[in-house]
Design a protein around this motif. Structure first.
Motif, PDB file in Angstrom:
ATOM      1  N   LEU A   1       0.834  -1.194   0.000  1.00  0.00           N
ATOM      2  CA  LEU A   1       0.000   0.000   0.000  1.00  0.00           C
ATOM      3  C   LEU A   1       0.872   1.249   0.000  1.00  0.00           C
TER       4      LEU A   1
ATOM      5  N   GLU B   1      -2.617   5.407   0.958  1.00  0.00           N
ATOM      6  CA  GLU B   1      -3.531   4.296   1.231  1.00  0.00           C
ATOM      7  C   GLU B   1      -3.422   3.844   2.686  1.00  0.00           C
ATOM      8  N   LEU B   2      -2.203   3.825   3.222  1.00  0.00           N
ATOM      9  CA  LEU B   2      -2.015   3.462   4.629  1.00  0.00           C
ATOM     10  C   LEU B   2      -2.726   4.468   5.536  1.00  0.00           C
TER      11      LEU B   2
ATOM     12  N   VAL C   1      -6.371   3.767   5.506  1.00  0.00           N
ATOM     13  CA  VAL C   1      -6.684   2.593   6.338  1.00  0.00           C
ATOM     14  C   VAL C   1      -6.729   3.006   7.801  1.00  0.00           C
TER      15      VAL C   1
ATOM     16  N   ARG D   1     -10.043   4.755   8.372  1.00  0.00           N
ATOM     17  CA  ARG D   1     -11.161   3.805   8.377  1.00  0.00           C
ATOM     18  C   ARG D   1     -11.161   2.979   9.656  1.00  0.00           C
TER      19      ARG D   1
ATOM     20  N   LEU E   1      -1.061  -2.920   8.868  1.00  0.00           N
ATOM     21  CA  LEU E   1      -2.117  -2.104   8.271  1.00  0.00           C
ATOM     22  C   LEU E   1      -2.720  -2.790   7.051  1.00  0.00           C
ATOM     23  N   THR E   2      -1.925  -3.569   6.337  1.00  0.00           N
ATOM     24  CA  THR E   2      -2.462  -4.331   5.204  1.00  0.00           C
ATOM     25  C   THR E   2      -3.447  -5.384   5.720  1.00  0.00           C
TER      26      THR E   2
ATOM     27  N   ASP F   1      -6.554  -3.575   6.703  1.00  0.00           N
ATOM     28  CA  ASP F   1      -7.309  -3.213   5.506  1.00  0.00           C
ATOM     29  C   ASP F   1      -8.173  -4.384   5.040  1.00  0.00           C
TER      30      ASP F   1
ATOM     31  N   ARG G   1     -12.236  -4.499   4.893  1.00  0.00           N
ATOM     32  CA  ARG G   1     -12.915  -4.796   3.619  1.00  0.00           C
ATOM     33  C   ARG G   1     -13.876  -5.970   3.782  1.00  0.00           C
TER      34      ARG G   1
END
Length: 81
Positions: A14, A18-19, A22, A25, A69-70, A73, A77
């Motif tokens: 990411l 994007e991180l 995340v 979110r 964090l991935t 994510d 999702r």
């Protein structure tokens, strides 16, 4: 069919933007009144940052590594969050 070694699909890294998205979110998910405590705890456990002084402290997720964090994510999702 050829045998697969390791994971069938590798997730791309990411970007910093994007991180950051995340993190935002995750914060909304953890602090939402409608989020069950167990799901907030599961998300908190995915983080690998240093835990804060309170139970389910946001710092553990905020300071998580890109790899964590991935995972976060993917968790969000799966819950359409």
């Amino acid at each position: 069919m050829a045998p697969m070694s390791g994971s069938a699909r590798k997730r791309r890294r990411l970007t910093e933007a994007e991180l950051d998205a995340v993190r935002k979110r995750a914060h909304r998910f953890m602090t939402a009144k409608g989020t069950p405590r167990k799901e907030a705890r599961d998300l908190w456990l995915l983080g690998d940052g240093p835990p804060g002084v309170r139970d389910l402290d946001w710092a553990r997720v905020r300071d998580a590594s890109p790899e964590a964090l991935t995972r976060i994510d993917l968790y969000l999702r799966a819950r359409d969050a």
